[in-house]
Write a protein that holds these residues in place. Structure first.
Motif, PDB file in Angstrom:
ATOM      1  N   UNK A  24      -6.189  -2.714  10.269  1.00  0.00           N
ATOM      2  CA  UNK A  24      -5.574  -3.903   9.684  1.00  0.00           C
ATOM      3  C   UNK A  24      -5.394  -3.861   8.177  1.00  0.00           C
ATOM      4  N   UNK A  25      -5.233  -2.678   7.608  1.00  0.00           N
ATOM      5  CA  UNK A  25      -5.109  -2.549   6.154  1.00  0.00           C
ATOM      6  C   UNK A  25      -3.643  -2.383   5.743  1.00  0.00           C
ATOM      7  N   UNK A  26      -3.361  -2.777   4.519  1.00  0.00           N
ATOM      8  CA  UNK A  26      -2.084  -2.493   3.884  1.00  0.00           C
ATOM      9  C   UNK A  26      -2.363  -1.612   2.683  1.00  0.00           C
ATOM     10  N   UNK A  27      -1.868  -0.383   2.708  1.00  0.00           N
ATOM     11  CA  UNK A  27      -2.157   0.586   1.646  1.00  0.00           C
ATOM     12  C   UNK A  27      -0.828   1.112   1.116  1.00  0.00           C
ATOM     13  N   UNK A  28      -0.500   0.777  -0.141  1.00  0.00           N
ATOM     14  CA  UNK A  28       0.797   1.170  -0.714  1.00  0.00           C
ATOM     15  C   UNK A  28       0.645   1.616  -2.171  1.00  0.00           C
ATOM     16  N   UNK A  29       1.630   2.411  -2.629  1.00  0.00           N
ATOM     17  CA  UNK A  29       1.783   2.831  -4.028  1.00  0.00           C
ATOM     18  C   UNK A  29       0.576   3.585  -4.589  1.00  0.00           C
ATOM     19  N   UNK A  30      -0.023   4.461  -3.796  1.00  0.00           N
ATOM     20  CA  UNK A  30      -1.168   5.252  -4.239  1.00  0.00           C
ATOM     21  C   UNK A  30      -0.830   6.735  -4.109  1.00  0.00           C
ATOM     22  N   UNK A  31      -1.499   7.556  -4.879  1.00  0.00           N
ATOM     23  CA  UNK A  31      -1.290   8.997  -4.736  1.00  0.00           C
ATOM     24  C   UNK A  31      -1.862   9.501  -3.411  1.00  0.00           C
ATOM     25  N   UNK A  32      -3.010   8.957  -3.007  1.00  0.00           N
ATOM     26  CA  UNK A  32      -3.651   9.291  -1.730  1.00  0.00           C
ATOM     27  C   UNK A  32      -4.027   7.978  -1.042  1.00  0.00           C
ATOM     28  N   UNK A  33      -3.407   7.686   0.094  1.00  0.00           N
ATOM     29  CA  UNK A  33      -3.727   6.451   0.808  1.00  0.00           C
ATOM     30  C   UNK A  33      -5.124   6.482   1.391  1.00  0.00           C
ATOM     31  N   UNK A  34      -5.359   7.413   2.310  1.00  0.00           N
ATOM     32  CA  UNK A  34      -6.665   7.590   2.944  1.00  0.00           C
ATOM     33  C   UNK A  34      -6.994   9.079   2.915  1.00  0.00           C
TER      34      UNK A  34
END
Length: 104
Positions: A24-34
């Motif tokens: 249920x996560x929102x992960x955006x605009x990062x060099x490494x999400x997970x």
């Protein structure tokens, strides 16, 4: 134009772990999400992970893990899903946007 190189990481797990859950996560605009190292019985389910340099990086080794029901799309040079030495990895029912250098 976004290079997706900003030194930011959403979720980083450096040591071995069992039964880790990301839901249920929102992960955006990062060099490494997970980025996760040496995980067994990992579940990444029902997330939006996009506009990242690399969305999901499974590194080291692992087994019996799954990536299901996610919306995933890496930056134009990155990986949507990168898995290194992960046995028994189930990748199913995801919408992987075809825009990174490699979808899986």
């Amino acid at each position: 134009e976004n290079t997706y190189i900003n030194g930011k990481t959403g979720i980083y797990v450096a040591s071995a772990g069992d039964s880790f859950r990301i839901t249920g996560m929102g992960i955006v605009y990062l060099e490494h999400g997970i980025t996760i190292y040496n995980a067994d019985a990992l579940a990444i389910h029902d997330n939006f992970i996009a506009e990242c340099g690399n969305c999901i990086e499974l590194r080291g080794s692992g087994q019996a893990s799954k990536i299901t029901d996610n919306l995933i799309g890496a930056g134009y040079k990155g990986y949507s899903i990168y898995a290194q030495n992960f046995g028994g990895l189930l990748i199913t029912a995801n919408n992987i946007f075809p825009r990174g250098s490699s979808s899986v």
